[in-house]
Design a protein around this motif. Structure first.
Motif, mmCIF file in Angstrom:
data_model
loop_
_atom_site.group_PDB
_atom_site.id
_atom_site.type_symbol
_atom_site.label_atom_id
_atom_site.label_comp_id
_atom_site.label_asym_id
_atom_site.label_seq_id
_atom_site.Cartn_x
_atom_site.Cartn_y
_atom_site.Cartn_z
ATOM 1 N N VAL A 174 30.042 37.545 31.530
ATOM 2 C CA VAL A 174 30.170 37.089 32.906
ATOM 3 C C VAL A 174 31.612 36.691 33.165
ATOM 4 O O VAL A 174 32.357 36.344 32.242
ATOM 5 C CB VAL A 174 29.224 35.906 33.213
ATOM 6 N N CYS A 207 32.316 32.495 39.776
ATOM 7 C CA CYS A 207 30.892 32.642 40.124
ATOM 8 C C CYS A 207 30.043 32.923 38.899
ATOM 9 O O CYS A 207 28.809 32.908 38.988
ATOM 10 C CB CYS A 207 30.713 33.752 41.162
ATOM 11 N N LEU A 235 29.332 35.703 37.202
ATOM 12 C CA LEU A 235 28.425 36.839 37.341
ATOM 13 C C LEU A 235 28.947 38.014 36.527
ATOM 14 O O LEU A 235 30.149 38.092 36.232
ATOM 15 C CB LEU A 235 28.300 37.246 38.815
ATOM 16 N N ASP A 246 30.873 43.917 38.345
ATOM 17 C CA ASP A 246 30.301 44.773 39.388
ATOM 18 C C ASP A 246 31.357 45.807 39.761
ATOM 19 O O ASP A 246 32.420 45.471 40.279
ATOM 20 C CB ASP A 246 29.910 43.944 40.609
#
Length: 555
Positions: free
Chosen positions: A6, A10, A12, A15
């Motif tokens: 990650v 944030c 995450l 992406d």
């Protein structure tokens, strides 16, 4: 099971669809949207520190960019950033430009006729505020992007411009529609060349009547030709907010019409002067032209805003860029025509030298020229047979086209151009025959004549007031006429019923033309025995002996 890495504040996973930037201090990666860095700003950052590292290592630093040689340093100049980027768009919106009121002609739809354009020419942009009178069909105001998809088909491929990078890519229309209606647009994408003349949407969109009257493709390209007609007449333009198309000249030097169904477009217009065209060619051939705002290199660039329901006609050769300030649906079409042959040919030559791939190409431009040349030959023959004269702009255009034919068919150039020759076309014979008809037209247009008995000087010049923009026809010979000028009115060519041949030192003869006034020409004593025939566009002037006296007659 291995854990997924990650990143960012944030926390995450990675992406692939989101822009990320690496911190030069902690080496972690951050989403641009999370730390307030735009993708187009990243190349200008020299050292990046994330929000946490800024507290210990200081703020990020920017690169010291060298000033562009075209950057004048004046307030409002566009910096050397990528044309189309968000920084560029922001600065472009803040600039002021000369108003298009100085160069754009405003007309009602019913005023834009063939007679109007033949009289004043088509050299400046024309703005029509309402489509009434244009003979143009458009969808209803409720027509929207999803309706375009339904009429054209979701699987049709479209060229999409990534505005920030000014690069194009292919995608299916349904994919673009999904992007258009998405709540978070990651990029600014623009569709400018969805040609739909072979789809169901063709039946609900009709180009302006004047375009159909002028268009070479519509009027002169045979329906049964082996090479199909160029698909350039109907484009659908779908632009999202901040879409930008950089400065360009339409391929083939085509003129173009735009109609905004929804939204708004802003045009930046530059006159096609010789100086501006030379500057454009130099700018466009530069490796870093996408970082130079072309308008800064010319004397004047005009700003023209096209609002919803309005129609704009841009003439051949005009250098233009387009900004879309809000989501917009518009229609357009390209057309080449007889009123701008010289500019079309010049723009085409620039296009050939630059070897640029145009997103809205005009395929087989040379083929269109051959068909037009054949049409002009037959048209000139018919007019001459009927003792009528082609319009001056047609003669000039025919000369330009025939000159191009000669260049394209030279031995050293034929290999490059022979693929554009239409089937069953005899180029050598066409060039010869068209040159002959042009010569006949020019003789009648200029009407230079010589009479050694009547005129001791070698030539006398006759101006035709119908073909030239003057109010009178000038018949002048300093040897025959001691005065400076002699005016000659022809009642057939001019809306008056008298013919006046006047010289105060020789005398004068006033004659009324028989077809109009049923009176015989008045005898003119100073003239001596001579036979002079002047064949003009629509009349003959004869001076001949009558017994012991001479007369001038007009018929």
């Amino acid at each position: 099971m291995a854990t997924v890495p990650v990143y960012c504040i944030c926390r995450l996973p990675y992406d692939v669809t989101q822009f990320m930037i690496e911190c030069d201090a902690c080496k972690d990666w951050f989403h641009g949207s999370c730390v307030g860095v735009d993708e187009d700003e990243a190349p200008d950052i020299d050292i990046y520190h994330c929000p946490n590292c800024e507290k210990t290592d200081g703020k990020s630093t920017m690169k010291n960019k060298k000033r562009s040689k075209h950057d004048t340093g004046q307030r409002g100049d566009i910096r050397a950033v990528q044309n189309g980027s968000q920084v560029f768009i922001k600065e472009l919106r803040s600039r002021t430009f000369p108003s298009s009121e100085d160069i754009v002609v405003k007309l009602n739809g019913s005023q834009l006729t063939m007679d109007y354009l033949e009289e004043v020419g088509f050299n400046e942009p024309i703005l029509v505020l309402k489509k009434d009178g244009l003979g143009m069909s458009m969808p209803s105001p409720t027509f929207y992007i999803n309706d375009v998809e339904n009429h054209v088909g979701p699987d049709i491929g479209v060229d999409v411009i990534d505005v920030t990078k000014q690069k194009d890519s292919k995608m299916k229309l349904k994919e673009f529609v999904d992007y258009y209606f998405s709540t978070s647009r990651k990029k600014v994408l623009n569709v400018i060349n969805l040609e739909f003349s072979d789809t169901r949407m063709d039946s609900i969109v009709e180009s302006p009547q004047i375009v159909r009257r002028l268009s070479w493709v519509e009027n002169y390209w045979p329906d049964d030709a082996l090479l199909g007609k160029p698909k350039v007449t109907k484009y659908c333009l779908i632009g999202v907010k901040d879409s930008y198309t950089d400065f360009h000249i339409e391929c083939g030097g085509a003129s173009v019409w735009y109609h905004v169904l929804k939204g708004e477009k802003i045009f930046f217009l530059i006159k096609p002067t010789s100086a501006n065209l030379s500057l454009y060619e130099r700018w466009r051939s530069s490796a870093n032209h996408t970082e130079m705002f072309f308008a800064d290199q010319v004397d004047k660039c005009y700003k023209c805003t096209l609002k919803q329901g309005q129609t704009l006609f841009i003439p051949s050769g005009w250098i233009n860029a387009v900004l879309t300030p809000v989501d917009t649906l518009a229609f357009s079409g390209h057309f080449v025509h007889n009123l701008s042959v010289e500019m079309q040919m010049r723009a085409y030559e620039v296009e050939k030298r630059l070897k640029v791939n145009c997103l809205t190409p005009f395929p087989n431009f040379e083929t269109a020229c051959w068909y037009v040349g054949r049409h002009l030959l037959e048209r000139f023959k018919g007019l001459h047979k009927a003792n009528r004269q082609p319009a001056a702009y047609l003669i000039h255009g025919a000369k330009i086209i025939n000159g191009a034919f000669r260049a394209w068919t030279k031995k050293q150039a034929l290999l490059e151009h022979e693929d554009e020759l239409p089937e069953n076309m005899k180029p050598t014979q066409l060039i010869k025959d068209l040159a002959k008809e042009i010569r006949i037209s020019e003789v009648r247009l200029l009407t230079l004549f010589y009479c050694p008995v009547l005129l001791p000087c070698s030539t006398a010049l006759f101006y035709c007031p119908v073909l030239l923009p003057c109010s009178t026809a000038l018949f002048y010979c300093p040897v025959l006429l001691p005065c400076s000028t002699a005016l000659f009115y022809c009642p057939v060519l001019l809306p008056c019923f008298t013919a006046l041949f006047y010289c105060p030192q020789i005398g004068y003869s006033l004659s009324q033309c028989h077809p109009f006034c049923h009176q015989s020409p008045i005898y003119y004593p100073p003239l001596r025995t001579c036979m002079l025939s002047l064949v003009g566009p629509r009349f003959i002037l004869v001076a001949k002996p009558t017994g012991s006296r001479s007369s001038i007659s007009l018929c």
